[in-house]
Design a protein around this motif. Sequence first.
Motif, PDB file in Angstrom:
ATOM      1  N   ALA A 289      32.069 -23.404 -48.171  1.00  0.00           N
ATOM      2  CA  ALA A 289      32.853 -23.231 -46.944  1.00  0.00           C
ATOM      3  C   ALA A 289      33.065 -21.745 -46.659  1.00  0.00           C
ATOM      4  CB  ALA A 289      34.196 -23.943 -47.075  1.00  0.00           C
ATOM      5  N   TYR A 290      33.332 -20.992 -47.704  1.00  0.00           N
ATOM      6  CA  TYR A 290      33.490 -19.534 -47.585  1.00  0.00           C
ATOM      7  C   TYR A 290      32.235 -18.892 -46.990  1.00  0.00           C
ATOM      8  CZ  TYR A 290      32.467 -15.024 -49.977  1.00  0.00           C
ATOM      9  OH  TYR A 290      32.043 -13.770 -50.301  1.00  0.00           O
ATOM     10  N   ARG A 291      31.064 -19.270 -47.493  1.00  0.00           N
ATOM     11  CA  ARG A 291      29.814 -18.712 -46.986  1.00  0.00           C
ATOM     12  C   ARG A 291      29.573 -19.105 -45.533  1.00  0.00           C
ATOM     13  NH1 ARG A 291      27.199 -20.293 -52.073  1.00  0.00           N
ATOM     14  NH2 ARG A 291      26.423 -22.102 -50.933  1.00  0.00           N
ATOM     15  N   GLN A 292      29.827 -20.377 -45.233  1.00  0.00           N
ATOM     16  CA  GLN A 292      29.594 -20.859 -43.869  1.00  0.00           C
ATOM     17  C   GLN A 292      30.497 -20.146 -42.863  1.00  0.00           C
ATOM     18  OE1 GLN A 292      27.018 -22.585 -43.298  1.00  0.00           O
ATOM     19  NE2 GLN A 292      27.085 -24.686 -44.060  1.00  0.00           N
ATOM     20  N   ILE A 293      31.741 -19.939 -43.234  1.00  0.00           N
ATOM     21  CA  ILE A 293      32.668 -19.246 -42.339  1.00  0.00           C
ATOM     22  C   ILE A 293      32.241 -17.794 -42.142  1.00  0.00           C
ATOM     23  CG2 ILE A 293      35.049 -18.407 -42.104  1.00  0.00           C
ATOM     24  CD1 ILE A 293      35.914 -21.018 -43.534  1.00  0.00           C
ATOM     25  N   CYS A 294      31.885 -17.131 -43.226  1.00  0.00           N
ATOM     26  CA  CYS A 294      31.460 -15.729 -43.124  1.00  0.00           C
ATOM     27  C   CYS A 294      30.215 -15.591 -42.245  1.00  0.00           C
ATOM     28  CB  CYS A 294      31.190 -15.153 -44.513  1.00  0.00           C
ATOM     29  SG  CYS A 294      32.680 -14.865 -45.498  1.00  0.00           S
ATOM     30  N   ARG A 295      29.276 -16.514 -42.384  1.00  0.00           N
ATOM     31  CA  ARG A 295      28.064 -16.463 -41.567  1.00  0.00           C
ATOM     32  C   ARG A 295      28.381 -16.706 -40.095  1.00  0.00           C
ATOM     33  NH1 ARG A 295      24.750 -20.154 -45.873  1.00  0.00           N
ATOM     34  NH2 ARG A 295      24.100 -18.488 -47.291  1.00  0.00           N
ATOM     35  N   THR A 296      29.325 -17.599 -39.841  1.00  0.00           N
ATOM     36  CA  THR A 296      29.724 -17.873 -38.458  1.00  0.00           C
ATOM     37  C   THR A 296      30.360 -16.649 -37.823  1.00  0.00           C
ATOM     38  OG1 THR A 296      30.051 -20.221 -38.985  1.00  0.00           O
ATOM     39  CG2 THR A 296      31.121 -19.379 -36.991  1.00  0.00           C
ATOM     40  N   VAL A 297      31.223 -15.971 -38.577  1.00  0.00           N
ATOM     41  CA  VAL A 297      31.851 -14.746 -38.084  1.00  0.00           C
ATOM     42  C   VAL A 297      30.793 -13.695 -37.773  1.00  0.00           C
ATOM     43  CG1 VAL A 297      33.315 -12.793 -38.765  1.00  0.00           C
ATOM     44  CG2 VAL A 297      34.085 -15.146 -39.179  1.00  0.00           C
ATOM     45  N   LEU A 298      29.822 -13.528 -38.668  1.00  0.00           N
ATOM     46  CA  LEU A 298      28.749 -12.554 -38.448  1.00  0.00           C
ATOM     47  C   LEU A 298      27.964 -12.896 -37.178  1.00  0.00           C
ATOM     48  CD1 LEU A 298      26.959 -10.195 -39.308  1.00  0.00           C
ATOM     49  CD2 LEU A 298      25.687 -11.774 -40.757  1.00  0.00           C
ATOM     50  N   HIS A 299      27.674 -14.175 -36.991  1.00  0.00           N
ATOM     51  CA  HIS A 299      26.923 -14.605 -35.813  1.00  0.00           C
ATOM     52  C   HIS A 299      27.651 -14.230 -34.522  1.00  0.00           C
ATOM     53  CE1 HIS A 299      24.797 -17.193 -32.981  1.00  0.00           C
ATOM     54  NE2 HIS A 299      25.966 -17.712 -32.637  1.00  0.00           N
ATOM     55  N   TYR A 300      28.947 -14.518 -34.459  1.00  0.00           N
ATOM     56  CA  TYR A 300      29.702 -14.222 -33.244  1.00  0.00           C
ATOM     57  C   TYR A 300      29.893 -12.718 -33.042  1.00  0.00           C
ATOM     58  CZ  TYR A 300      30.739 -19.002 -31.897  1.00  0.00           C
ATOM     59  OH  TYR A 300      30.627 -20.294 -31.456  1.00  0.00           O
ATOM     60  N   GLU A 301      30.060 -11.988 -34.134  1.00  0.00           N
ATOM     61  CA  GLU A 301      30.186 -10.531 -34.015  1.00  0.00           C
ATOM     62  C   GLU A 301      28.918  -9.923 -33.415  1.00  0.00           C
ATOM     63  OE1 GLU A 301      31.365  -8.437 -37.541  1.00  0.00           O
ATOM     64  OE2 GLU A 301      33.385  -8.290 -36.681  1.00  0.00           O
ATOM     65  N   GLN A 302      27.786 -10.349 -33.916  1.00  0.00           N
ATOM     66  CA  GLN A 302      26.521  -9.814 -33.413  1.00  0.00           C
ATOM     67  C   GLN A 302      26.320 -10.161 -31.938  1.00  0.00           C
ATOM     68  OE1 GLN A 302      23.772 -11.546 -36.245  1.00  0.00           O
ATOM     69  NE2 GLN A 302      23.807  -9.726 -37.557  1.00  0.00           N
ATOM     70  N   ALA A 303      26.771 -11.361 -31.554  1.00  0.00           N
ATOM     71  CA  ALA A 303      26.579 -11.800 -30.176  1.00  0.00           C
ATOM     72  C   ALA A 303      27.557 -11.143 -29.208  1.00  0.00           C
ATOM     73  CB  ALA A 303      26.713 -13.319 -30.092  1.00  0.00           C
ATOM     74  N   LEU A 304      28.804 -10.910 -29.642  1.00  0.00           N
ATOM     75  CA  LEU A 304      29.853 -10.470 -28.727  1.00  0.00           C
ATOM     76  C   LEU A 304      30.237  -8.994 -28.833  1.00  0.00           C
ATOM     77  CD1 LEU A 304      32.215 -13.595 -28.896  1.00  0.00           C
ATOM     78  CD2 LEU A 304      30.529 -13.012 -27.148  1.00  0.00           C
TER      79      LEU A 304
END
Length: 376
Positions: A289-304
């Motif tokens: 869950a920790y990895r999935q959340i961190c990856r999601t944050v990275l995805h949105y940061e790169q996009a926004l």
Amino acid sequence: MMKGDSMRWDPYLLKGGEEFGKFCNQYLGLGEKEILYVLGKGFDPRMCNGIEQLLYYGGKGKRDCLLIEFEEGEESSSHQYSPRAHRNLEKLHELMSGKGIIRRESVQMWSGDDIRKRRIGSFSAGNVMSKIENIDEYTDIVVDVSAMPQSIYFPLIGSCLSLIDERASHISLHIIVCENVMIDKRIIDDGIDDKAYYVHGFSSGLENEATEGIPKIWIPILGEGNSVKLERIYTLVSPDEICPVLPSPSANPRQGDDILLEYRELIFDQWRVEPKNIIYSSEQNPFEAYRQICRTVLHYEQALNPLGGCKFVISAVSSKLISLGALLATYELKRKGKSIGLAHIEAQGYTMQRDMSDFEANNELFTLSLSGSCYE
């Protein structure tokens, strides 16, 4: 993981079931371990399971205990189970007899009078470790969350990690959880607070006027029977986009589907969540869950980021084990300078549907190592 940085807990150390005992036996046999064992006083029948196993495997060094007592107020329905809590306390004293000392620390859950009463449990729990004298005399801190509410173990573990990172790098930190889905289902929230809040130490200026207008992404870890909690956390967060986390795989292979059916109207009709935003993570592996959340944050940061950035809020209305993934992700991302918070809402007390002794055979102990020699 982020901008060239590696993930703190990759690789990670997680042991459960039969591997829990093997790890304890091996780890305690490596040399003198000066252990401070932290646990909560409560009626949950799993309160002493972890420390009983730890003491069973012996080893050299001191074995001290820090018992956290929750001052919930006279109106809490949990008081009806005081005899059960007392029996747990008696068992703890029997286990610790001749092994080490038991310190007690009271955590106030409320402040003020009936008119101006406010929640302070999160703040009180975050200050527990600062009151421990001679913390440097320990090689290991073990925090057992089996009989602790989330509002206590989130800030408590966060403060332990901060203490170790800032001035006690020699200390190894371990978390113990006694998982039992059948018991969890029979400990029921009795009354939900009107308002959610950000856990002490995990708000990161989310409500600052300077960041007003920046898109807010909410990542809630979902569990069954928590629609009221979710709606009130949603009111606090007021997210622009939602990425729900579903437990899959889980002890019940259909749990993820059952949760989607339960919250179908809330998630898809009211909040308009896109199916592609749903995240799946193992119920019994908080590091996933920790990895999935961190990856999601990275995805949105790169996009926004080209559009001015974004803010993140994590929450968990789920089992203890997977909820720890929310804590770990928020802690690491906060230290990396992300605008991130950990949202929570509390129950005013707890009730049990029936006697739970029939289900104790399903208890399963897990340990997570978060710092120290395991990562050297």
